[in-house]
Design a protein around this motif. Structure first.
Motif, PDB file in Angstrom:
ATOM      1  N   UNK A  38       1.854  17.223 -53.155  1.00 59.22           N
ATOM      2  CA  UNK A  38       0.973  15.545 -52.749  1.00 59.22           C
ATOM      3  C   UNK A  38       1.623  15.727 -51.277  1.00 59.22           C
ATOM      4  N   UNK A  39       0.453  15.903 -50.014  1.00 56.06           N
ATOM      5  CA  UNK A  39       0.369  15.391 -48.911  1.00 56.06           C
ATOM      6  C   UNK A  39       1.548  14.649 -48.522  1.00 56.06           C
ATOM      7  N   UNK A  40       2.117  13.330 -49.705  1.00 58.81           N
ATOM      8  CA  UNK A  40       2.698  12.415 -48.998  1.00 58.81           C
ATOM      9  C   UNK A  40       4.521  13.356 -49.180  1.00 58.81           C
ATOM     10  N   UNK A  41       4.483  13.424 -49.523  1.00 51.53           N
ATOM     11  CA  UNK A  41       6.096  14.575 -50.901  1.00 51.53           C
ATOM     12  C   UNK A  41       6.355  15.635 -49.090  1.00 51.53           C
ATOM     13  N   UNK A  42       5.121  16.765 -49.093  1.00 44.21           N
ATOM     14  CA  UNK A  42       5.007  17.208 -47.345  1.00 44.21           C
ATOM     15  C   UNK A  42       5.827  16.653 -46.412  1.00 44.21           C
ATOM     16  N   UNK A  43       4.607  15.491 -45.845  1.00 42.88           N
ATOM     17  CA  UNK A  43       5.509  14.312 -45.452  1.00 42.88           C
ATOM     18  C   UNK A  43       6.962  14.129 -44.847  1.00 42.88           C
ATOM     19  N   UNK A  44       7.014  13.381 -46.180  1.00 38.28           N
ATOM     20  CA  UNK A  44       8.591  13.950 -46.778  1.00 38.28           C
ATOM     21  C   UNK A  44       9.608  14.894 -46.554  1.00 38.28           C
ATOM     22  N   UNK A  45       9.138  16.289 -46.893  1.00 35.22           N
ATOM     23  CA  UNK A  45      10.378  17.200 -46.719  1.00 35.22           C
ATOM     24  C   UNK A  45      10.215  17.270 -45.167  1.00 35.22           C
ATOM     25  N   UNK A  63      -5.020  15.159 -46.480  1.00 35.14           N
ATOM     26  CA  UNK A  63      -3.820  15.617 -45.868  1.00 35.14           C
ATOM     27  C   UNK A  63      -3.165  14.390 -44.123  1.00 35.14           C
ATOM     28  N   UNK A  64      -4.732  14.282 -43.758  1.00 35.23           N
ATOM     29  CA  UNK A  64      -4.395  13.486 -42.137  1.00 35.23           C
ATOM     30  C   UNK A  64      -4.593  12.160 -42.874  1.00 35.23           C
ATOM     31  N   UNK A  65      -4.417  11.802 -43.743  1.00 33.30           N
ATOM     32  CA  UNK A  65      -4.176   9.764 -44.362  1.00 33.30           C
ATOM     33  C   UNK A  65      -2.106  10.224 -44.671  1.00 33.30           C
ATOM     34  N   UNK A  66      -1.460  10.990 -44.946  1.00 37.24           N
ATOM     35  CA  UNK A  66      -0.347  10.945 -45.346  1.00 37.24           C
ATOM     36  C   UNK A  66       0.467  11.332 -43.806  1.00 37.24           C
ATOM     37  N   UNK A 103     -11.338  12.894 -37.839  1.00 36.97           N
ATOM     38  CA  UNK A 103      -9.207  12.894 -37.296  1.00 36.97           C
ATOM     39  C   UNK A 103      -9.837  11.130 -37.306  1.00 36.97           C
ATOM     40  N   UNK A 104      -9.426  10.588 -35.922  1.00 35.13           N
ATOM     41  CA  UNK A 104      -8.675   9.694 -35.237  1.00 35.13           C
ATOM     42  C   UNK A 104      -9.020   8.278 -36.513  1.00 35.13           C
TER      43      UNK A 104
END
Length: 342
Positions: A38-45, A63-66, A103-104
């Motif tokens: 999930x995107x939050x895990x990708x952000x942590x990575x 994805x953007x929200x993460x 986006x914003x």
């Protein structure tokens, strides 16, 4: 979610902090797969590996929200090709509303460094060519209206095939029949102080002709033959291709434009010369050059901003088998090979 206030001192501080990462390598976060974390895990990575620039190919809300509030990661956000007609046929106000809604409303505007409008349209998706420049103008006007045009760069990525000639680098020239479209686009980029965005893959060149294209030249190997061209020396295909674009820009009177490499990489499997060790060598050298501020022979004092492709393998992509094997990380977060981004 309500749009973020664009003009607070806190946001300006975020922008300054983000700019401090400008020398870092970017990575493309493609998501055409059914097995990704999930995107939050990708952000942590990304954060655990000191990756502070990401290219998203579309403004997917999840994805953007993460990334929302992650001031240490700056975003290049893509506008899909199929969106261009409605933006081109709308007004600047419509484009501003689209940016705000898509986006914003998900990320703080100062997290966004680039808006990539469409992708490889002139050759791979020419149906959208008439809509490209009007969409760029409307988006640029929208960014000005929102007070963001000085902080968010707007351009469109091109395939390397827009060059008719790339060897030797000094002979770089655009395909003649696209010039009627390209010239107004280049004038727009110059007016907007925006870069020419290019996707270049030495791997494709090598895989298409492995007998005549030296692998060492594609892989930054010290044993590569030296190409001498108008007093400059080239030891790798990456520099030579970037400088061919620079020469093509100079030939058309736009030599002041910056060049940003929005995609490059080497696959780990699925094709001629595609393996883990070669991917490690190519991508590792790209990272080292970016972090070291290395320019090209034609522009030695101008480091090239680069986005590696890609973060994960994408098992849902079409095309050749190697297209599904560019991931720097496995879906479980482990590195596909030893590479450092710090």
């Amino acid at each position: 979610m309500k749009p973020h206030n664009l003009f607070t001192p806190f946001l300006l501080l975020l922008l300054v902090a983000a700019t401090a990462h400008a020398a870092n390598i970017g990575v493309c976060y493609g998501r055409v797969a059914d097995n990704l974390p999930p995107p939050p895990s990708a952000v942590n990575l990304l954060q655990s590996n000191s990756i502070s620039k990401i290219r998203l190919f579309n403004p997917d809300p999840s994805a953007l929200s993460a990334f929302s509030g992650e001031a240490d990661i700056r975003l290049m956000i893509g506008v899909p090709n199929e969106i261009l007609p409605q933006i081109a046929n709308g007004t600047g106000d419509f484009a501003a509303d689209w940016l705000t809604s898509n986006i914003f409303s998900h990320v703080i505007p100062t997290q966004v460094s680039h808006l990539a409008v469409g992708n490889e349209i002139l050759f791979k998706d020419p149906f959208y060519t008439p809509h490209l420049l009007p969409a760029l103008h409307n988006f640029h006007g929208a960014l000005k209206k929102l007070g963001l045009s000085d902080n968010i760069s707007i351009s469109t990525p091109h395939a390397a095939s827009v060059l008719a000639t790339s060897y030797p680098p000094s002979a770089g020239a655009f395909v003649p029949y696209i010039l009627p479209v390209l010239h107004p686009l280049l004038r727009f980029l110059a007016h907007a102080r925006a870069p020419l965005m290019i996707n270049i893959y030495p791997y494709f060149t090598y895989a298409a002709d492995p007998i005549n294209v030296p692998l060492a030249y594609a892989l930054f190997d010290p044993s590569a033959p030296v190409v001498r061209d108008n007093g400059l020396e080239y030891t790798n295909m990456f520099d030579a291709t970037v400088d061919a674009f620079v020469a093509a820009l100079e030939r058309e009177g736009f030599g002041e434009l910056e060049v940003v490499v929005t995609e490059t990489g080497w696959p780990t499997a699925g094709g001629v010369g595609a393996d883990v060790e070669k991917a490690r060598r190519y991508n590792g050298e790209i990272v080292k050059r970016v972090l070291g501020g290395v320019g090209t022979p034609r522009r030695p004092s101008a480091p090239v901003e680069v986005f590696l492709f890609g973060l994960f393998d994408e098992n849902g992509k079409g095309g050749e088998e190697f297209e599904r094997h560019f991931g720097i990380f496995h879906s479980n977060g482990e590195k596909a090979y030893d590479i450092s981004f710090a």
